[in-house]
Design a protein around this motif. Structure first.
Motif, PDB file in Angstrom:
ATOM      1  N   UNK A   1       0.640  -0.719   0.083  1.00 43.14           N
ATOM      2  CA  UNK A   1       0.035   0.030  -0.029  1.00 43.14           C
ATOM      3  C   UNK A   1       0.961   1.481  -0.320  1.00 43.14           C
ATOM      4  N   UNK A   2       0.702   2.158  -0.937  1.00 50.38           N
ATOM      5  CA  UNK A   2       1.576   3.361  -0.716  1.00 50.38           C
ATOM      6  C   UNK A   2       0.268   4.715  -1.046  1.00 50.38           C
ATOM      7  N   UNK A   3       0.499   5.758  -0.098  1.00 49.47           N
ATOM      8  CA  UNK A   3      -0.981   6.407   0.077  1.00 49.47           C
ATOM      9  C   UNK A   3       0.407   7.900   0.460  1.00 49.47           C
ATOM     10  N   UNK A   4      -0.362   8.982  -0.476  1.00 55.65           N
ATOM     11  CA  UNK A   4       0.345  10.367  -0.085  1.00 55.65           C
ATOM     12  C   UNK A   4      -0.292  11.736   0.756  1.00 55.65           C
ATOM     13  N   UNK A   5      -0.088  12.448   1.420  1.00 55.72           N
ATOM     14  CA  UNK A   5      -1.432  13.706   1.736  1.00 55.72           C
ATOM     15  C   UNK A   5      -0.141  14.471   1.747  1.00 55.72           C
ATOM     16  N   UNK A   6      -1.010  15.691   1.028  1.00 53.97           N
ATOM     17  CA  UNK A   6       0.035  17.002   1.027  1.00 53.97           C
ATOM     18  C   UNK A   6      -0.441  18.398   2.564  1.00 53.97           C
ATOM     19  N   UNK A   7      -0.172  18.774   3.015  1.00 54.57           N
ATOM     20  CA  UNK A   7      -0.526  18.857   4.799  1.00 54.57           C
ATOM     21  C   UNK A   7      -1.352  20.284   3.986  1.00 54.57           C
TER      22      UNK A   7
ATOM     23  N   UNK B   1      -4.748  -2.759  13.590  1.00 51.59           N
ATOM     24  CA  UNK B   1      -5.561  -2.722  12.959  1.00 51.59           C
ATOM     25  C   UNK B   1      -5.732  -1.868  11.627  1.00 51.59           C
ATOM     26  N   UNK B   2      -5.641  -2.728  10.262  1.00 52.82           N
ATOM     27  CA  UNK B   2      -6.222  -1.813   9.321  1.00 52.82           C
ATOM     28  C   UNK B   2      -7.083  -0.650   8.970  1.00 52.82           C
ATOM     29  N   UNK B   3      -7.841  -1.171  10.357  1.00 57.25           N
ATOM     30  CA  UNK B   3      -9.428  -0.382   9.866  1.00 57.25           C
ATOM     31  C   UNK B   3      -9.407   0.496  11.475  1.00 57.25           C
ATOM     32  N   UNK B   4      -8.310   0.916  11.100  1.00 54.41           N
ATOM     33  CA  UNK B   4      -7.622   2.196  12.545  1.00 54.41           C
ATOM     34  C   UNK B   4      -8.154   3.463  11.697  1.00 54.41           C
ATOM     35  N   UNK B   5      -9.167   4.522  12.301  1.00 54.21           N
ATOM     36  CA  UNK B   5      -9.471   5.339  12.051  1.00 54.21           C
ATOM     37  C   UNK B   5      -8.498   6.311  12.239  1.00 54.21           C
ATOM     38  N   UNK B   6      -8.568   7.694  11.910  1.00 59.13           N
ATOM     39  CA  UNK B   6      -7.412   8.256  11.789  1.00 59.13           C
ATOM     40  C   UNK B   6      -7.625   9.042  13.355  1.00 59.13           C
ATOM     41  N   UNK B   7      -8.041   9.867  13.951  1.00 56.75           N
ATOM     42  CA  UNK B   7      -8.253   9.965  15.628  1.00 56.75           C
ATOM     43  C   UNK B   7      -7.351   8.439  15.510  1.00 56.75           C
TER      44      UNK B   7
ATOM     45  N   UNK C   1      -2.057   7.448   5.930  1.00 55.05           N
ATOM     46  CA  UNK C   1      -2.628   5.757   6.287  1.00 55.05           C
ATOM     47  C   UNK C   1      -4.511   5.319   4.743  1.00 55.05           C
ATOM     48  N   UNK C   2      -5.073   6.136   5.296  1.00 54.16           N
ATOM     49  CA  UNK C   2      -6.161   5.719   4.989  1.00 54.16           C
ATOM     50  C   UNK C   2      -6.586   5.972   3.586  1.00 54.16           C
ATOM     51  N   UNK C   3      -5.684   6.939   2.825  1.00 54.02           N
ATOM     52  CA  UNK C   3      -5.705   7.131   1.752  1.00 54.02           C
ATOM     53  C   UNK C   3      -5.223   5.846   1.116  1.00 54.02           C
ATOM     54  N   UNK C   4      -3.740   4.902   2.291  1.00 58.53           N
ATOM     55  CA  UNK C   4      -3.750   4.189   1.449  1.00 58.53           C
ATOM     56  C   UNK C   4      -3.965   2.608   0.724  1.00 58.53           C
TER      57      UNK C   4
END
Length: 349
Positions: free
Chosen positions: A1-7, A52-58, A86-89
């Protein structure tokens, strides 16, 4: 899995990991952010592994925060931004280009119809019956649009408003009053799926949803920037402000009003602008609170709107659309039942 996020206003956060038995494994954080001490990067990686892969952002952010050594400094990113990446990935959060955006730019509408359309179009996007949409507003009559939680009598001088021909209406989002003289403002609404801002704080989502318009303004020579929580500003003064509403249907309504050619003296007569609010904005005169786009560009209002549309189209993609007859009908029903009623207008004493 690969994810990116520009703050928004910050740095790029990049994550790579595997998912094994529904758990995050081999997690690696990277990006162009700053982090001290260096060893904190390994601490974050170790903390996220096994979640867990289901973890939310918080939940992810909490684990990252707890893993940081005392005195650690994060510059250009936050624990929440790691969670968003992570959520985006995991394809549990989305980006602008994941959607086909529609532009609607109808002619002038009554102020109460504008209010009702914001609710209708946001609900339609949340229900999946409408694609994510950018709407440009047009006005041919003056109005004051107050926030959902404002008191009419605290915000507006009714005698002056009537004398100047201003309609007073209430929107569904919070925030302050918007002085909407005919032809003097640039207003737009974004109706987006909630997944687009999944994991973002309200503050981050405001900046994120308006990055494109900051770019558009800069392209016409305005030194525009975002001032938290919800102002678009320049070195010579405030340009405009944003408001937002997250609906239970799974949609986000985000709208912005920017001054094009504001009559500050007229605004000061119609609105009750208190000394405390003026002091907070660092000004002493209501007439100086808003710096018009016209004074900084020399461009017509239509030319500025064209550049905004062009910028949104080049960044995120945009096809021309229209508001349907059913959506207009739903809006008129809301006008009759809600937005055009005294009960709604006066709901805050």
């Amino acid at each position: 899995m690969h994810g990116e996020y520009k703050v928004p206003g910050g740095k790029l956060v990049v994550v790579d990991f595997d998912v094994v038995d529904d758990r995050i494994a081999e997690f690696r954080l990277a990006g162009d952010f700053f982090l001290e001490p260096d060893s904190a990067l390994a601490d974050i990686d170790a903390a996220v592994n096994g979640l867990p892969a289901s973890s939310d952002v918080r939940s992810i952010a909490k684990v990252v925060q707890q893993a940081l050594p005392e005195g650690a400094q994060l510059l250009g990113f936050t624990p929440e931004s790691v969670g968003t990446a992570i959520r985006r990935a995991l394809q549990l959060a989305t980006t602008w280009r994941d959607y086909e955006w529609q532009l609607v730019h109808p002619g002038p509408l009554a102020p109460v119809t504008h209010m009702a359309l914001d609710q209708v179009l946001a609900e339609e996007v949340g229900a999946g019956r409408r694609k994510p949409t950018l709407r440009i507003w047009e006005w041919d009559q003056p109005a004051v649009v107050i926030g959902s939680f404002q008191s009419v009598r605290n915000e507006v001088d009714p005698e002056e408003a009537e004398r100047e021909g201003f309609h007073v209406v209430r929107r569904i989002s919070g925030g302050g009053a918007m002085f909407m003289d005919a032809g003097s403002v640039v207003t737009y609404s974004i109706y987006a799926p909630a997944d687009l801002v999944a994991g973002m704080t309200f503050a981050d989502s405001y900046a994120f949803l308006d990055e494109w318009v900051i770019e558009a303004l800069q392209s016409v020579g305005i030194d525009a920037s975002y001032k938290p929580l919800n102002d678009i500003t320049s070195p010579t003064g405030k340009i405009g402000g944003a408001a937002q509403k997250r609906l239970g249907t799974g949609a986000v309504l985000h709208h912005v009003t920017m001054s094009y050619d504001m009559d500050g003296e007229r605004m000061a007569r119609v609105l009750r602008i208190g000394r405390e609010k003026l002091s907070d904005k660092g000004t002493t005169s209501a007439a100086k609170r808003v710096d018009p786009l016209r004074s900084q560009t020399g461009l017509s209002r239509a030319e500025i709107i064209d550049r905004m549309i062009e910028t949104f189209r080049s960044r995120h993609g945009l096809v021309d659309g229209e508001i349907t007859a059913d959506e207009y009908a739903a809006a008129e029903q809301l006008v009759a039942e809600k937005f055009g009623t005294e009960d709604w207008l006066q709901r805050v004493p």
